[in-house]
Design a protein around this motif. Structure first.
Motif, PDB file in Angstrom:
ATOM      1  N   THR A 220       0.764 -14.212  11.880  1.00 35.10           N
ATOM      2  CA  THR A 220       1.133 -15.430  12.753  1.00 35.10           C
ATOM      3  C   THR A 220       1.871 -15.336  14.026  1.00 35.10           C
ATOM      4  O   THR A 220       1.408 -15.853  15.164  1.00 35.10           O
ATOM      5  CB  THR A 220       2.265 -16.160  11.764  1.00 35.10           C
ATOM      6  N   ASP A 221       2.723 -14.190  13.932  1.00 33.92           N
ATOM      7  CA  ASP A 221       3.267 -14.026  15.412  1.00 33.92           C
ATOM      8  C   ASP A 221       2.394 -13.230  16.256  1.00 33.92           C
ATOM      9  O   ASP A 221       2.521 -13.585  17.471  1.00 33.92           O
ATOM     10  CB  ASP A 221       4.436 -12.942  15.230  1.00 33.92           C
ATOM     11  N   PHE A 222       1.517 -12.370  15.837  1.00 39.34           N
ATOM     12  CA  PHE A 222       0.416 -12.005  16.907  1.00 39.34           C
ATOM     13  C   PHE A 222      -0.557 -13.046  17.396  1.00 39.34           C
ATOM     14  O   PHE A 222      -0.716 -13.191  18.692  1.00 39.34           O
ATOM     15  CB  PHE A 222      -0.323 -11.011  16.035  1.00 39.34           C
ATOM     16  N   LYS A 223      -0.826 -13.900  16.481  1.00 35.77           N
ATOM     17  CA  LYS A 223      -1.617 -15.169  17.144  1.00 35.77           C
ATOM     18  C   LYS A 223      -0.853 -15.958  18.208  1.00 35.77           C
ATOM     19  O   LYS A 223      -1.523 -16.229  19.022  1.00 35.77           O
ATOM     20  CB  LYS A 223      -2.050 -15.935  15.860  1.00 35.77           C
ATOM     21  N   TYR A 224       0.284 -16.041  17.792  1.00 38.55           N
ATOM     22  CA  TYR A 224       1.303 -17.040  18.797  1.00 38.55           C
ATOM     23  C   TYR A 224       1.196 -16.313  20.349  1.00 38.55           C
ATOM     24  O   TYR A 224       1.205 -16.884  21.162  1.00 38.55           O
ATOM     25  CB  TYR A 224       2.696 -17.191  18.262  1.00 38.55           C
ATOM     26  N   TRP A 225       1.334 -14.994  20.189  1.00 41.21           N
ATOM     27  CA  TRP A 225       1.554 -13.943  21.315  1.00 41.21           C
ATOM     28  C   TRP A 225       0.051 -14.002  22.202  1.00 41.21           C
ATOM     29  O   TRP A 225       0.053 -14.124  23.175  1.00 41.21           O
ATOM     30  CB  TRP A 225       1.818 -12.448  21.026  1.00 41.21           C
ATOM     31  N   LYS A 226      -0.979 -13.968  21.169  1.00 43.87           N
ATOM     32  CA  LYS A 226      -1.965 -13.702  21.799  1.00 43.87           C
ATOM     33  C   LYS A 226      -2.519 -15.280  22.361  1.00 43.87           C
ATOM     34  O   LYS A 226      -3.049 -15.409  23.510  1.00 43.87           O
ATOM     35  CB  LYS A 226      -3.229 -13.576  20.769  1.00 43.87           C
TER      36      LYS A 226
END
Ligand SMILES: Cc1cc2nc3c(=O)[nH]c(=O)nc-3n(C[C@H](O)[C@H](O)[C@H](O)COP(=O)(O)O)c2cc1C
Length: 238
Positions: A220-226
């Motif tokens: 989840t957090d990676f997708k947000y950053w991406k």
């Protein structure tokens, strides 16, 4: 100019009077939204971690958190107030900050926060003001806010406003009015500059997120950053 105030207690005592002294010179030029705790966020964060792992909308307290978050994101100036309770911010304030754990930089910080200004107001009888400021400042700075001003006071005599000596009341009030004048003079169309500390934290977390994304691109957090293109060349500050 929009101001959002988070009052760490509902009592109309010393902290309230100090906050009113700060707001008074700003009232004619600001649209002020205030929240009082625990009234406006009455339930404890139970640690379900739905906000971290899934979506913040899944929080059981979203009905309370959503309007507070909206007001924080829309404000030019954030004001956090708390009396010192046993050397720390009130439990109600801590509880609200817990609900915003997912907005800490290692998770999903809001880009608006990197350009915001904030003021922390606290007072105590004799000790604990610095640790109370830290309780609030830790969250603000991990949300990305760099411009944080502090007004902290030790009463040293009485804790009832009416019994506090006039000289002490006058000193506290005039220092808050000076801070309000400083806040009133700011051009809020220009975001505050992100400091080195915020940028340093951002770059460390960016490395972390890049590695986590390699292990699990659906995290989840990676997708947000991406999606914010922070893994690429975009940055949350101007
Ligand atoms: C539960 C509780 C704990 C407190 N703990 C401290 C403390 O650790 N240090 C201190 O100097 N004052 C302490 N105080 C005094 C408060 O910081 C404050 O000065 C007082 O409550 C008046 O502020 P208020 O009218 O905004 O509540 C405490 C007060 C309460 C009610």
């Amino acid at each position: 100019m929009k101001i959002t105030v988070i009052n760490g207690c509902e009592k109309k005592g010393v902290t309230y009077k100090l906050k009113e002294a700060f707001l008074e010179p700003l009232r004619d030029k600001a649209q002020i939204t205030e929240f009082y705790l625990p009234r406006d966020c009455p339930n404890f964060c139970m640690g379900c971690t739905m906000c971290f792992r899934a979506q913040e909308e899944k929080c059981k307290d979203r009905e309370y958190i959503a309007p507070i978050e909206k007001a924080l994101l829309e404000a030019d100036l954030l004001v956090f107030t708390s009396p010192v309770y046993v050397y720390h911010a009130t439990g109600a304030m801590k509880n609200l900050l817990d609900h915003f754990g997912y907005r800490w930089m290692p998770h999903r910080p809001a880009k608006e926060m990197f350009g915001k200004r904030a003021v922390i107001i606290t007072q105590c009888l004799g000790g604990g003001d610095s640790s109370t400021v830290k309780d609030i400042k830790d969250s603000l700075s991990w949300w990305g806010v760099s411009w944080i001003k502090v007004a902290k006071f030790k009463l040293m005599s009485e804790i009832d406003w009416d019994k506090i000596p006039d000289k002490k009341k006058g000193d506290m009030t005039s220092s808050l009015k000076k801070l309000a004048a400083k806040c009133a003079a700011i051009d809020y169309s220009v975001p505050a500059r992100a400091g080195l500390l915020a940028k340093g934290k951002f770059y460390i977390v960016r490395m972390l997120q890049t590695n986590l994304g390699k292990q699990n691109p659906e995290y989840t957090d990676f997708k947000y950053w991406k999606n914010n293109e922070w893994i690429g060349s975009a940055r949350p500050w101007m």
